[in-house]
Design a protein around this motif. Structure first.
Motif, PDB file in Angstrom:
ATOM      1  N   ALA A  13       0.840  -1.199   0.000  1.00 34.05           N
ATOM      2  CA  ALA A  13       0.000   0.000   0.000  1.00 34.05           C
ATOM      3  C   ALA A  13       0.874   1.248   0.000  1.00 34.05           C
ATOM      4  N   ARG A  14       0.319   2.308  -0.562  1.00 38.02           N
ATOM      5  CA  ARG A  14       0.957   3.621  -0.583  1.00 38.02           C
ATOM      6  C   ARG A  14      -0.006   4.618   0.045  1.00 38.02           C
ATOM      7  N   ILE A  15       0.487   5.738   0.468  1.00 39.46           N
ATOM      8  CA  ILE A  15      -0.354   6.727   1.124  1.00 39.46           C
ATOM      9  C   ILE A  15      -1.502   7.171   0.218  1.00 39.46           C
ATOM     10  N   GLY A  16      -1.279   7.186  -1.079  1.00 35.30           N
ATOM     11  CA  GLY A  16      -2.327   7.562  -2.018  1.00 35.30           C
ATOM     12  C   GLY A  16      -3.473   6.558  -2.109  1.00 35.30           C
ATOM     13  N   ASP A  17      -3.326   5.411  -1.464  1.00 36.23           N
ATOM     14  CA  ASP A  17      -4.380   4.391  -1.460  1.00 36.23           C
ATOM     15  C   ASP A  17      -5.407   4.602  -0.354  1.00 36.23           C
ATOM     16  N   ALA A  18      -5.227   5.607   0.488  1.00 39.11           N
ATOM     17  CA  ALA A  18      -6.074   5.764   1.673  1.00 39.11           C
ATOM     18  C   ALA A  18      -7.562   5.806   1.331  1.00 39.11           C
ATOM     19  N   ALA A  19      -7.949   6.551   0.309  1.00 40.43           N
ATOM     20  CA  ALA A  19      -9.379   6.654  -0.029  1.00 40.43           C
ATOM     21  C   ALA A  19      -9.931   5.305  -0.479  1.00 40.43           C
ATOM     22  N   GLU A  20      -9.159   4.577  -1.260  1.00 45.62           N
ATOM     23  CA  GLU A  20      -9.608   3.257  -1.717  1.00 45.62           C
ATOM     24  C   GLU A  20      -9.673   2.266  -0.554  1.00 45.62           C
ATOM     25  N   LEU A  21      -8.717   2.335   0.353  1.00 53.06           N
ATOM     26  CA  LEU A  21      -8.749   1.467   1.529  1.00 53.06           C
ATOM     27  C   LEU A  21      -9.979   1.776   2.386  1.00 53.06           C
ATOM     28  N   ALA A  22     -10.300   3.050   2.526  1.00 57.11           N
ATOM     29  CA  ALA A  22     -11.496   3.441   3.277  1.00 57.11           C
ATOM     30  C   ALA A  22     -12.751   2.919   2.585  1.00 57.11           C
ATOM     31  N   ARG A  23     -12.800   3.010   1.263  1.00 58.99           N
ATOM     32  CA  ARG A  23     -13.956   2.513   0.504  1.00 58.99           C
ATOM     33  C   ARG A  23     -14.141   1.017   0.729  1.00 58.99           C
ATOM     34  N   LEU A  24     -13.058   0.269   0.632  1.00 58.52           N
ATOM     35  CA  LEU A  24     -13.138  -1.180   0.821  1.00 58.52           C
ATOM     36  C   LEU A  24     -13.512  -1.532   2.261  1.00 58.52           C
ATOM     37  N   SER A  25     -12.950  -0.831   3.201  1.00 59.24           N
ATOM     38  CA  SER A  25     -13.247  -1.100   4.599  1.00 59.24           C
ATOM     39  C   SER A  25     -14.724  -0.864   4.904  1.00 59.24           C
ATOM     40  N   ALA A  26     -15.299   0.141   4.281  1.00 60.78           N
ATOM     41  CA  ALA A  26     -16.731   0.402   4.469  1.00 60.78           C
ATOM     42  C   ALA A  26     -17.567  -0.779   3.970  1.00 60.78           C
ATOM     43  N   GLN A  27     -17.132  -1.437   2.901  1.00 60.17           N
ATOM     44  CA  GLN A  27     -17.849  -2.614   2.409  1.00 60.17           C
ATOM     45  C   GLN A  27     -17.840  -3.735   3.439  1.00 60.17           C
ATOM     46  N   LEU A  28     -16.827  -3.768   4.274  1.00 61.34           N
ATOM     47  CA  LEU A  28     -16.718  -4.793   5.305  1.00 61.34           C
ATOM     48  C   LEU A  28     -17.473  -4.399   6.579  1.00 61.34           C
ATOM     49  N   GLY A  29     -18.000  -3.176   6.587  1.00 58.34           N
ATOM     50  CA  GLY A  29     -18.771  -2.727   7.744  1.00 58.34           C
ATOM     51  C   GLY A  29     -18.010  -1.820   8.685  1.00 58.34           C
ATOM     52  N   THR A  34     -11.664   9.157   5.055  1.00 55.27           N
ATOM     53  CA  THR A  34     -10.396   8.950   4.358  1.00 55.27           C
ATOM     54  C   THR A  34      -9.225   9.501   5.159  1.00 55.27           C
ATOM     55  N   ASP A  35      -9.398  10.656   5.797  1.00 52.16           N
ATOM     56  CA  ASP A  35      -8.267  11.226   6.541  1.00 52.16           C
ATOM     57  C   ASP A  35      -7.873  10.351   7.732  1.00 52.16           C
ATOM     58  N   ALA A  36      -8.830   9.649   8.326  1.00 54.02           N
ATOM     59  CA  ALA A  36      -8.494   8.717   9.414  1.00 54.02           C
ATOM     60  C   ALA A  36      -7.665   7.559   8.863  1.00 54.02           C
ATOM     61  N   PHE A  37      -8.051   7.056   7.697  1.00 48.24           N
ATOM     62  CA  PHE A  37      -7.277   5.986   7.072  1.00 48.24           C
ATOM     63  C   PHE A  37      -5.890   6.476   6.708  1.00 48.24           C
ATOM     64  N   GLU A  38      -5.804   7.683   6.212  1.00 46.55           N
ATOM     65  CA  GLU A  38      -4.500   8.220   5.839  1.00 46.55           C
ATOM     66  C   GLU A  38      -3.586   8.334   7.058  1.00 46.55           C
ATOM     67  N   ARG A  39      -4.116   8.822   8.180  1.00 47.67           N
ATOM     68  CA  ARG A  39      -3.293   8.937   9.404  1.00 47.67           C
ATOM     69  C   ARG A  39      -2.797   7.562   9.857  1.00 47.67           C
ATOM     70  N   ARG A  40      -3.686   6.573   9.864  1.00 51.29           N
ATOM     71  CA  ARG A  40      -3.295   5.222  10.294  1.00 51.29           C
ATOM     72  C   ARG A  40      -2.305   4.609   9.317  1.00 51.29           C
ATOM     73  N   LEU A  41      -2.580   4.787   8.033  1.00 47.89           N
ATOM     74  CA  LEU A  41      -1.715   4.214   7.011  1.00 47.89           C
ATOM     75  C   LEU A  41      -0.304   4.799   7.103  1.00 47.89           C
ATOM     76  N   ARG A  42      -0.193   6.083   7.362  1.00 50.16           N
ATOM     77  CA  ARG A  42       1.136   6.696   7.530  1.00 50.16           C
ATOM     78  C   ARG A  42       1.921   5.987   8.632  1.00 50.16           C
ATOM     79  N   ARG A  43       1.274   5.656   9.716  1.00 49.52           N
ATOM     80  CA  ARG A  43       1.945   4.959  10.814  1.00 49.52           C
ATOM     81  C   ARG A  43       2.306   3.531  10.417  1.00 49.52           C
ATOM     82  N   LEU A  44       1.420   2.858   9.718  1.00 48.75           N
ATOM     83  CA  LEU A  44       1.686   1.470   9.328  1.00 48.75           C
ATOM     84  C   LEU A  44       2.791   1.366   8.284  1.00 48.75           C
ATOM     85  N   LEU A  45       2.852   2.336   7.381  1.00 48.32           N
ATOM     86  CA  LEU A  45       3.830   2.267   6.298  1.00 48.32           C
ATOM     87  C   LEU A  45       5.271   2.332   6.797  1.00 48.32           C
ATOM     88  N   ILE A  46       5.489   2.891   7.974  1.00 44.60           N
ATOM     89  CA  ILE A  46       6.858   2.965   8.489  1.00 44.60           C
ATOM     90  C   ILE A  46       7.193   1.790   9.400  1.00 44.60           C
TER      91      ILE A  46
END
Length: 151
Positions: A13-29, A34-46
């Motif tokens: 994953a890349r930081i630019g994927d945050a919106a798509e990750l949020a979209r997919l996560s919503a499908q799972l309930g 998106t900004d919450a996903f971006e903040r978390r993703l920044r931490r996970l990417l390192i």
């Protein structure tokens, strides 16, 4: 859609994927901004212990993702846990979930960990046979408790 196998391109994953990750996560309930996903993703990417692998066929729209983590458990030692797996509603039953699970197994092998676990909510009827077909065995049923921490 349909049952034709699809070979998706897998990548980290890349930081630019945050919106798509949020979209997919919503499908799972689990709808989140998106900004919450971006903040978390920044931490996970390192973190070397928390890879997020995505599946795509055009490098823009994601077909799915798997989030995994390397854990050291006092009682059981090292293990890799699948902590999130979702395939887009329109891309299910095409082998993408299995590709993502295989990527998690490969990562575990690469880092020298011999066990991969996954927890699946009892309400997710479709996921249980999927994991069993993928070679996972059910080892226990448990209750999950949560307590909020006062701030």
């Amino acid at each position: 859609m349909g049952d034709a196998p699809t070979t998706a391109t897998l990548r980290r994953a890349r930081i630019g994927d945050a919106a798509e990750l949020a979209r997919l996560s919503a499908q799972l309930g689990y709808p989140q901004a998106t900004d919450a996903f971006e903040r978390r993703l920044r931490r996970l990417l390192i973190s070397a212990d928390h890879p997020v692998i995505v599946a795509t066929d055009d490098d823009t729209m994601l077909l799915g993702f798997i989030a995994i983590e390397h854990r050291l458990m006092l009682e059981t030692g090292d293990r890799v846990e699948i902590v999130g797996l979702v395939v887009d509603d329109a891309a299910r039953r095409r082998g993408i979930g299995q590709q993502l699970v295989d990527a998690a197994l490969d990562w575990a092998r690469d880092i020298g960990v011999a066990e991969v676990i996954v927890r699946s909510n009892i309400a997710r009827d479709e996921s249980h046979p999927f994991y069993e077909r993928a070679g996972f065995e059910r080892i226990k049923t448990q209750h999950v408790y949560r307590r909020r921490v006062d701030r």
